[in-house]
Design an enzyme around this catalytic site. Structure first.
Site, PDB file in Angstrom:
ATOM      1  N   GLY A 179       0.831  -1.198   0.000  1.00  0.00           N
ATOM      2  CA  GLY A 179       0.000   0.000   0.000  1.00  0.00           C
ATOM      3  C   GLY A 179       0.864   1.246   0.000  1.00  0.00           C
ATOM      4  N   ARG A 205       0.862  -5.015  -5.942  1.00  0.00           N
ATOM      5  CA  ARG A 205       0.977  -6.273  -5.204  1.00  0.00           C
ATOM      6  C   ARG A 205       1.315  -7.336  -6.239  1.00  0.00           C
ATOM      7  NH1 ARG A 205      -0.725  -4.979   0.008  1.00  0.00           N
ATOM      8  NH2 ARG A 205      -2.099  -3.180   0.031  1.00  0.00           N
ATOM      9  N   ASP A 216       5.141  -5.139   6.019  1.00  0.00           N
ATOM     10  CA  ASP A 216       5.675  -6.465   6.307  1.00  0.00           C
ATOM     11  C   ASP A 216       5.604  -7.421   5.114  1.00  0.00           C
ATOM     12  OD1 ASP A 216       2.997  -7.072   6.386  1.00  0.00           O
ATOM     13  OD2 ASP A 216       3.061  -8.127   8.294  1.00  0.00           O
ATOM     14  N   THR A 241       4.476   2.481   5.763  1.00  0.00           N
ATOM     15  CA  THR A 241       3.082   2.044   5.874  1.00  0.00           C
ATOM     16  C   THR A 241       2.375   2.962   6.855  1.00  0.00           C
ATOM     17  OG1 THR A 241       1.613   0.367   6.813  1.00  0.00           O
ATOM     18  CG2 THR A 241       3.898   0.303   7.532  1.00  0.00           C
ATOM     19  N   ASP A 262       0.123   2.117   8.829  1.00  0.00           N
ATOM     20  CA  ASP A 262      -0.420   1.364   9.962  1.00  0.00           C
ATOM     21  C   ASP A 262       0.461   1.385  11.219  1.00  0.00           C
ATOM     22  OD1 ASP A 262      -2.554   0.600   8.281  1.00  0.00           O
ATOM     23  OD2 ASP A 262      -1.344  -1.032   7.463  1.00  0.00           O
ATOM     24  N   ASP A 305       2.633  -0.648  12.205  1.00  0.00           N
ATOM     25  CA  ASP A 305       2.551  -1.965  12.837  1.00  0.00           C
ATOM     26  C   ASP A 305       3.810  -2.805  12.685  1.00  0.00           C
ATOM     27  OD1 ASP A 305       2.319  -2.316  10.142  1.00  0.00           O
ATOM     28  OD2 ASP A 305       0.572  -3.629  10.220  1.00  0.00           O
ATOM     29  N   ARG A 319      -5.082  -1.607   9.784  1.00  0.00           N
ATOM     30  CA  ARG A 319      -5.032  -3.077   9.632  1.00  0.00           C
ATOM     31  C   ARG A 319      -5.308  -3.776  10.970  1.00  0.00           C
ATOM     32  NH1 ARG A 319      -0.889  -6.588   6.545  1.00  0.00           N
ATOM     33  NH2 ARG A 319       0.432  -5.759   8.183  1.00  0.00           N
TER      34      ARG A 319
END
Lengths: 334, 334, 334, 334
Positions: free
Chosen positions: B24, B85, B116, B139, B141, B143, B185
């Site tokens: 993303g 992707r 990731d 990202t 996120d 995360d 996410r």
């Protein structure tokens, strides 16, 4: 050029006005309230603020407000008078109660800031109780006949456009098609303006009967032209909405799309200059209209001047979208 | 204080690096690409830009890029290298083709900007082909274990917060409850920060097992405290999402709520300063890491300094949300 | 409603147009260039982009540009064609060289996006060499006769207003008077709009001869009304500017003020929707005008429609400020 | 993970705190006030709001405030408690009067949100009257030792960066050099961050002794590299400021530059998320510190945790700029 004359004649002998906001909130409503309060005060007229629209009018939720109460509000979204959708106002008994409250407060005229539902409510008050009412067009949808623009429209367009700009970043990076649904109720004004300003490849509005299937051909042409990403704008009033358009594209071309429904963020935020200025002009004009003895009309802005349109015309007559803009949207998506 | 030393030693003899963005898109990716290109150039190293992530690496969609190619890109959302992707990269054959392309282009090391999934792709390249790879956390996120923040997180928070501010205008004007779903996410970082900064009454994150039913009590308390409107933030990773929370409130209190799912706008937009600076620091650090002979690590920022974390740890170890912030969100919604 | 007709008749047989931007840059110029390129292409006409205004026309710094070259530019500030102030264009020899370059490139008509200086340059080209020219009003100052607004004006207002909102935060917190100078060259359009939208206590524009001393009385009244802070807007064209007004206040009342001169930030930034739409409409109209055989005119927008005004009138006739707005500014500062 | 514990032990038996803002206003001060009020209330402690800083404390301009009084303020710039620079507080008599007012109001501890001048004022109150005081770092300058960042810094950076982005549009279009002066008092924190995030070609900060003449060489190199436009950032604390740098460039290279002094807009505006979160954390920590019996310290945030620094250290010890960032600024301007 000399200093402008800021005192307006008051042949109707207006002494006290009430103001309320009703229906969906729109950025710039506070600027309109402020303009009503300050114009009235400047002309020696008192102002009663009614909270929560017609519901508050029915319940007598009102208080005197002065120029300092509206200080530092011109830049705020929402409405400091709050708004609500009123069920009690739909009955003659409910409206009679509201009329009585206005009389008890010695109010000589009522200014209603809102959309067509709110104007209906004001119109009935005038019809049933002979109470002077003036409508101020406050809705992001820009769907009222008799004014070039409505308060809140410009900010809603800007908010939607900002979202489109952001989605284009992602669309371009991923070579994707974004189908974006914007507000506007039954009208395509926001969609059209955002489509032109956002450089969209296609726009779907309720005013045009074209079938959603047509988008398939457009997307195919767009891909053929070497456009890797696309922005498609859909007005919420278009049958099927963004989901319908997305489905049609997928079925017709096999292309996956991302749907984004912008929703309520379009109602909020600091009003842009155009909304603040429009609201300031119309708030001033609404007080002047009552001073001049007018009633049952909306004050609007047409071609730079102030218009006075019978309230019932604002919803009975159809305001068309700007066809030149529609053509422009097509031409520039080449 | 003297002028800083800007030339880094190059014991590994690095001559040419490749850089790609994957997964993303996130605001600040362009600032990271720019930093890689300029740091390398400044140290006499050439840079190959790979388009469309691992898919482009597989297909050989790459070209030399220089400092002028990244001029005026630091403020742009999305990624000028595009992203995708890749399915082909999931097979060893796909990766072998990519490794061969890198060797054909005489590339000595690869910098992968992404999350990731992208780091898995880089890790396999290193494991299977011994190719030096460095990960840069890109990202929204936040995360990834091993870095305080990821590139794009700050901008996503700001975009979500701006939407919350707008929705609060409407919520306050209509005395309504808004249930707002933000991205992240499987993690609650964005939700937590937005909840504190947005003055939310409640926040639901995947990291806390509390049942959604609890919200009923909270809403009742909030109403009892005289709060007419409420903002409730829900992380997309929380079971049921915003729709689930809204349903629970309606069933438990009879109160209607408005749901707003912010969606993809959180990925786009001009990156805020914190993301540009983080991206600049990490892009520089990634080139330095290759020059120092490091591989299979992510460069991160921890407590102001640069960290080097084995790639597999970034997804195997769990990064907890900030519990102090979680407590703070509770305390301040009094 | 049917699909709009997007192909325009071409009685003049136009085959190739050139476009340039000149003078001070204005947000929305790129949207205008894009509209010229796409409208022309859509109608089978080629476009030559001239870099750095008349200077580049003189030097022959030009190239063919197509629809893809202007993709993703509608939201960008500045001008992708660059701009410059040209000394060589002031001489007949300089202009003869430019006319020759246009003929060498087989250009049939020239579109000039800029302000009155640029329109002079275009006008002379037409007068001396009979070359078809169309002006597109691109300047933040909004000081051209024959169009309600100029491209860039709306964004400049929004930028200035954003600054005023920020300064009001500080002014209100410190109970201070801010004297803010906005752009507009010899005209008060920006100042007036910003004053109304920014809720300013006073505004000074070059169109009104009132002496700066008058501000002393206004500030005294404002203090007497209990206003602890004040915002005063001054157009850069007002004699003495913000510094002069500040000095007068200090000498007359003893009150200290803070002066803020907003400067060049008002020229930049992502154009707001109104500027993008105006630029799109006028870019389209400029191509249509050449196709229709028109020359030596500016395309403008008046009351929603397109106007065609002889270039010399745009600077010879005086465009007055909106006096209703001026009155409104006074009334609402109660 | 379980619900966080939000009640803090209160060994000092704190019953009532006072809070004030002092010195220059900074975005996020309202979020800090809100956090103090809500954390105290949540722990059964009353809050007295002091208006206009130490001046108001001296005059007894104070009142009880509750959680509803700070509703809907987290997003507002400025300070709802107002601020002022106090002359009376500089004398022991002035401070004695303030101490008496606090005792009369039965206040057990005072929280001061401001910069080093404000911390001096708090320190003396503790030294002379043994009154418990806690400092909260609120200043855009980020120049206090003992905390990674100060409240308002992040927003000021973002505002300055937005201006730089706008100026770059114009600079690039006109191929000009812009010399931009940002705030920061005697420190270069804002300048450094803006330089990296804004992609500046050069940055001048007070912490580096390099002579302004050096810029001549840099500009020459920049022109030689083919850069047509340049952005140069100057901290207001750098000797000579932006005007001095501009003059040096003109004298050394003959190049004209445009100077832009951003000024007070950097103090205002809606606080960004990072400032709101920092303010929320530190407001909470300040109340906790008083409950824990601490005094004469500033609460700060270092590496994610809360620090407690003796007030006098915050101004006696020197906080260096981030040297890694300084190097990064150099490297990336390649």
């Amino acid at each position: 050029m000399t200093e402008p004359q800021t005192h307006h004649p008051n042949p109707s002998g207006l002494k006290r006005v009430a103001v309320l906001t009703s229906g969906g909130d729109a950025p710039g409503m506070n600027a309109a309230i402020r303009a009503v309060v300050r114009t009235a005060t400047h002309n020696g007229i008192e102002v009663v603020g009614v909270r929560r629209g017609f519901q508050g009018l029915h319940e007598g939720d009102m208080a005197l407000i002065g120029p300092r109460d509206v200080a530092n509000t011109i830049q705020r979204g929402g409405t400091i008078l709050l708004t609500a959708r009123s069920h009690t106002w739909r009955s003659p008994e409910g409206r009679a109660k509201g009329a009585q409250n206005l009389r008890d407060w010695q109010v000589d005229g009522l200014i209603v800031i809102g959309g067509d539902g709110s104007f209906h409510g004001a119109h009935y008050l005038q019809q049933e109780h002979g109470f002077p009412v003036i409508g101020v067009p406050g809705t992001i949808d820009n769907d009222l006949y008799g004014t070039d623009h409505t308060i809140g429209y410009f900010t809603a367009v800007e908010t939607a456009l900002d979202a489109v700009d952001k989605l284009r970043d992602t669309g371009a990076s991923h070579e994707r098609i974004f189908v974006i649904e914007v507000m506007g109720r039954h009208a395509g004004h926001i969609a059209l303006e955002v489509a032109v300003a956002g450089g969209a490849e296609e726009v779907f509005i309720p005013e045009d009967a074209k079938p959603v299937d047509g988008v398939v051909e457009i997307v195919k042409q767009s891909l053929a032209k070497g456009k890797a990403s696309s922005i498609i704008i859909v007005a919420e009033g278009y049958p099927g909405g963004a989901e319908g358009v997305s489905k049609a594209i997928h079925e017709g071309t096999g292309q996956e799309t991302r749907v984004s429904i912008l929703g309520h963020i379009q109602r909020g935020g600091t009003p842009v200059s155009s909304d603040r200025v429009l609201a300031s002009r119309l708030g001033e004009a609404a007080v002047y209209a009552l001073m001049d003895g007018k009633s049952d009309v909306m004050v609007g802005r047409q071609g730079g001047g102030i218009s006075h349109i019978p309230l019932h015309e604002t919803w009975e007559k159809k305001k068309d979208v700007n066809r030149d803009l529609y053509r422009c949207a097509k031409t520039l998506s080449v």
